[in-house]
Motif scaffolding. Structure first.
Motif, PDB file in Angstrom:
ATOM      1  N   ARG A  78       0.757  -1.371   0.188  1.00  0.00           N
ATOM      2  CA  ARG A  78       0.375   0.033  -0.314  1.00  0.00           C
ATOM      3  C   ARG A  78       0.480   1.910   0.435  1.00  0.00           C
ATOM      4  O   ARG A  78       0.749   2.208  -0.672  1.00  0.00           O
TER       5      ARG A  78
ATOM      6  N   GLU B  12      -6.851   8.710   4.462  1.00  0.00           N
ATOM      7  CA  GLU B  12      -7.222   8.140   3.429  1.00  0.00           C
ATOM      8  C   GLU B  12      -8.625   9.245   3.013  1.00  0.00           C
ATOM      9  O   GLU B  12      -9.098   8.876   1.670  1.00  0.00           O
TER      10      GLU B  12
ATOM     11  N   ARG C 140       1.209   4.016  -3.218  1.00  0.00           N
ATOM     12  CA  ARG C 140       0.502   5.525  -2.736  1.00  0.00           C
ATOM     13  C   ARG C 140       1.786   5.890  -2.799  1.00  0.00           C
ATOM     14  O   ARG C 140       1.874   7.603  -3.274  1.00  0.00           O
TER      15      ARG C 140
ATOM     16  N   PRO D  16      -1.213  11.307  -1.129  1.00  0.00           N
ATOM     17  CA  PRO D  16      -0.440  10.196  -1.538  1.00  0.00           C
ATOM     18  C   PRO D  16       0.424  10.012  -0.820  1.00  0.00           C
ATOM     19  O   PRO D  16       0.548   9.119   0.128  1.00  0.00           O
TER      20      PRO D  16
END
Lengths: 499, 389
Positions: free
Chosen positions: B79, B160, B83, B185
């Motif tokens: 992840r 998020e 990102r 991000p």
């Protein structure tokens, strides 16, 4: 290294590439197809062109000065340029070219790209002064149109059948050697060109059968395919002799209505016919692609994702036709005048993709009670029957756009590519405002609205866009493909092993 | 013979012969001993299935009951890398838009830059600082303040959540203006990296499905400060002799071709020598292709960092070919888009992203400034169009 190079030179290098259709005309004034534009890219040059980072750089121009009010531009021209017939390139050629593009007699479909220029004056043999209708921020970005040799024409009022098309003369890195009996075109490198290419010879081969194209590439009978069908991508990509190059030309297939025909003047009739077409069913045999709902591709900044493509809904189609005064008798639709509804569908000849679509849609519409009379025409006839005479009810074709995705010419009522005679005041307004916009977010908003408006007016049945790649043998080195014109940077390509 | 030898040395253009097949670490391990794979996935099969499908979010949910386990840490690492790829593109797009628009406006070639766009550009120039120009709209300031709080607290949920909506929007000019936080991000990537924890991830779980070959490679790379997304080329992959940096697109194409040849040879060896269950597992899960895909993406990231966007584009594209119905890593289009953008090809960068990207809140932070940049570059131009049947 030296012996290898000597071997390559002795054996020469020939780059053979396949086009679905050979160009019908070799004259930038009348180039309407991408295959013509690609060939023009080899034979002709503009004052400026894109560099590999898509910034304008001088080609026939070496530099320029803008006036303080930005309404005129003094362009200094390259001095080491000759036409393919040996005559020197001068400022008079630029003056002639501008006048030819803008001449109402010429009626060039490229006139829109030059219309911002109001005057062109040769100050001396290597200096030309251009005047603009409005202040221009970066006029060099708009001066990529090709320059023509004044000495080869009797006047700037050029006819489409001018003999120039058979013996074109440019300043480009390649000159035309011959049109061959098999519809191929042979080109040769121009000795002494200011930006000499490495590859000595080019051969354009017209091969309409895509499967045959792919085989020729795999068996090394040609070096490149300009366009690969999506269904062939996996096989070609898996071959270690082949390299795939993205060639995204922002293209979409469509059926275009002839709106001068009263039958199709009613938007309800156009919508009905749109609902009768099973677009996914047309796409499936061709390969992978994406449906489009309007005049932009889905990745475009201007695509309105809130405008959905029409579904396949024959029942609703029938209801709309009935509401428009049509009647369904004996399995056939009859117009308000009692005559059977028959559609003259004009499509490009000798194109496998077009044939597949036409046969398929003919079957679909026949099941819906509408006869389709297909007519496949060659490139030259297309320009006459479609562009000039509008001798069709429906055309099948594909538009490709450079990165500016400017649809003015297709949808503005004055557009030079609006051969369907579409006219909607709201669309005209949106296009005019978008063209004048200086705020990118405003322009984006205007053209997204345009997408929805054009979709609602249905001058076309928008079909789909296909993933677009070119394929080349790996022996062609240093390849960088222009995203629209393809060959812009061919001077840097090489075939060190010959070919 | 002499000419051929000299020709080969001068880069004849022919495809290089692959080096002798070598071990690919976890790929060979799984093929040789499927029981090790079964042991790995036994407790957390759904999580590993999700990781195989490049669905890190689902994997994290599946691994939630073992937060310190190999699966959870690998999912957090994945992840973070994903990102991070989005962060690079988003920041690039916002910075370039603000810069290009400002330059054009200064030359009277565009309307003045809206303060919110300039603010986004300022943020993107230094995501660590989160500094704003004085004329940044108040609502935008509030959003950045919330971002700063979330980052300070390592509050992934908050970050998020903030990323799912624009930083600022307005209809004041008669059309919608939207600006996204280009640094969210990056903050999310850092938070996920922290969630992945430090220290080795032992065993097969430390390498399965990755670009690197072994858990030791992962540990050594991270200890040496190599970004997680660039791990792989210096480990087992180095033995293939194809993973040098690559100077340009042509060089990268040669290396990709050699990599494909080398990994095809490995795949054949696995089929020939592994027990039937292992060979079947490797084939069904596409493990060689997965390793190759991840290595290509690592090479793309490295090429971007080294300033070779043309080479990066080649590697990013190579990651998507030959996947034969297997899931593709969503980082591939992000890296390709970044490479195209850095090569001056903003329109090609847009085309690299999925067409649904405009409707995905996570990707709109990149799509919107990219599309604005494309339109900015076309202001005042009459484009070209041609029939192309």
């Amino acid at each position: 290294m030296i012996l290898a190079l000597a071997w390559a030179v002795a054996h020469g290098s020939t780059f053979r590439y396949a086009e679905d259709r050979a160009p019908a005309v070799v004259n930038p004034l009348f180039a309407t197809t991408l295959s013509e534009a690609r060939l023009d890219e080899l034979l002709f040059e503009g004052l400026f062109a894109d560099d590999p980072e898509l910034r304008s750089t001088g080609r026939l121009a070496t530099g320029f000065t803008l006036s303080d009010d930005r309404r005129s531009m003094t362009v200094r021209l390259r001095r080491d340029v000759t036409w393919h017939d040996g005559r020197p390139f001068t400022a008079e050629d630029v003056v002639f070219s501008v006048n030819a593009y803008l001449s109402a007699e010429t009626a060039s479909p490229e006139a829109g790209r030059v219309s911002f220029v109001t005057s062109a004056i040769a100050q001396d043999p290597h200096t030309v002064v251009l005047g603009f209708a409005n202040p221009e921020y970066a006029p060099e970005d708009k001066l990529h149109f090709k320059i023509l040799p004044a000495h080869r024409f009797s006047s700037p009022d050029v006819k489409r059948n001018d003999p120039f098309r058979a013996t074109p003369v440019g300043t480009g890195p390649y000159r035309l050697v011959s049109f061959n009996a098999d519809n191929s075109v042979s080109l040769a490198r121009v000795g002494g060109h200011w930006s000499p290419p490495s590859i000595e010879e080019l051969v354009l081969r017209e091969i309409s059968d895509k499967a045959y194209q792919a085989k020729l590439l795999l068996y090394e009978s040609i070096e490149a395919l300009v366009r690969v069908l999506p269904k062939d991508l996996a096989a070609l990509g898996a071959d270690r002799k082949i390299e795939l190059y993205p060639y995204q030309t922002n293209s979409w297939w469509y059926f275009g209505f002839n709106l001068t025909n009263p039958t199709y003047a009613d938007v309800a009739v156009r919508e009905a016919l749109s609902l009768m077409v099973d677009v996914p069913g047309l796409l499936a045999p061709i390969g992978t692609g994406e449906r489009v709902s309007g005049p932009f591709v889905p990745s475009s900044p201007f695509y309105d994702h809130a405008t959905a493509p029409l579904p396949h809904d024959p029942e609703r189609a029938a209801s709309l036709l009935a509401g428009a005064g049509f009647s369904f008798v004996g399995g056939r639709w009859l117009g308000p005048d009692g005559r059977e509804l028959k559609i003259r569908l004009v499509a490009p000849a000798n194109l496998e993709t077009a044939q597949d679509i036409v046969i398929n849609v003919q079957s679909q519409l026949q099941r819906g009670g509408i006869q389709v009379e297909p007519r496949f025409v060659g490139a030259a006839e297309w320009k006459e029957q479609v562009w000039r005479d509008r001798a069709f009810d429906l055309v099948l074709s594909q538009w490709s756009f450079d990165r500016n995705e400017d649809v003015w010419e297709q949808f503005h009522s004055t557009g030079t590519r609006n051969f369907g005679a579409f006219h909607d005041p709201e669309v005209d307004r949106l296009l005019t405002e978008a063209r004048a916009a200086t705020d990118p977010q405003q322009k984006k908003s205007l053209l997204r609205t345009l997408h929805g408006q054009v979709a609602a007016q249905r001058p076309m049945i928008f079909l789909f866009t296909l993933d677009s790649y070119a394929a080349m043998n790996v022996k062609v080195r240093n390849v960088v493909v222009h995203p629209f014109y393809f060959f812009t940077w061919i001077a840097g390509w090489a075939m060190p092993d010959g070919g | 013979m002499l000419a051929m030898a000299l020709g080969a040395g001068c880069g004849s253009g022919s495809v290089a012969e692959p080096p002798p097949p070598t071990s690919l670490g976890w790929v060979d391990a799984v093929a040789a001993d499927p029981s090790a794979f079964e042991a790995l996935v036994a407790a957390d099969r759904d999580g590993w299935i999700a990781l195989h499908a490049h669905d890190a979010a689902s994997a994290l949910r599946a691994f939630a009951d073992q937060p310190g386990g190999a699966g959870a840490r690998r999912a957090a690492l994945a992840r973070s890398v994903a990102r991070g790829d989005l962060a690079t593109l988003t920041a690039d797009a916002a910075a370039r838009l603000a810069s290009a628009w400002g330059a054009r406006a200064a030359g009277a070639g565009a309307a003045p830059v809206p303060p919110a766009v300039r603010a986004a550009g300022s943020l993107a120039a230094d995501c660590a600082a989160l500094s704003l120009p004085e004329d940044a709209p108040p609502a935008l300031r509030d959003g950045v303040a919330a971002h700063a709080r979330g980052r300070e607290q390592g509050d992934l949920d908050a970050l998020e959540r903030l990323a799912a909506a624009p930083l600022w929007r307005s209809d004041a000019d008669g059309f919608e203006r939207v600006v996204w936080d280009p640094c969210l991000p990056a903050s999310a990537a850092a938070a996920w990296r922290a969630r992945a924890g430090e220290g080795a991830i032992e065993g097969l779980g430390g390498a399965f499905l990755a670009a690197w070959g072994t858990a030791d490679e992962l540990a050594a790379g991270l200890a040496a400060g190599v970004p997680a997304g660039e791990l792989g080329p210096d480990g087992v992959a180095a033995a293939l002799g194809v993973t040098g940096p690559g100077d340009d697109a042509e060089d990268a194409r040669r290396r990709v071709s050699a990599l494909v040849a080398a990994t095809d040879a490995v795949a054949e060896r696995i089929i020939d020598r592994a027990p039937p269950e292992g060979a079947a597992l490797a084939t069904e899960l596409g493990l060689v292709g997965r390793w190759r895909e991840q290595l290509c993406l690592a090479m793309a990231r490295r090429a971007l960092r080294l300033g070779s966007p043309d080479a990066a584009a080649v590697w990013a594209r190579a990651a998507t070919f030959g996947r034969d119905g297997l899931p593709t890593d969503p980082s591939a289009p992000l890296l390709l888009a970044t490479a195209e953008l850095r090569s001056g090809r903003a329109r090609e960068a847009l085309a690299a992203l999925p067409s649904s990207a405009g409707a995905d809140p996570a990707l709109r932070a990149a799509v919107d400034p990219l599309s604005d940049l494309v339109v900015l570059e076309g202001l005042g131009r009459a484009g070209d169009s041609k029939e192309d049947p």
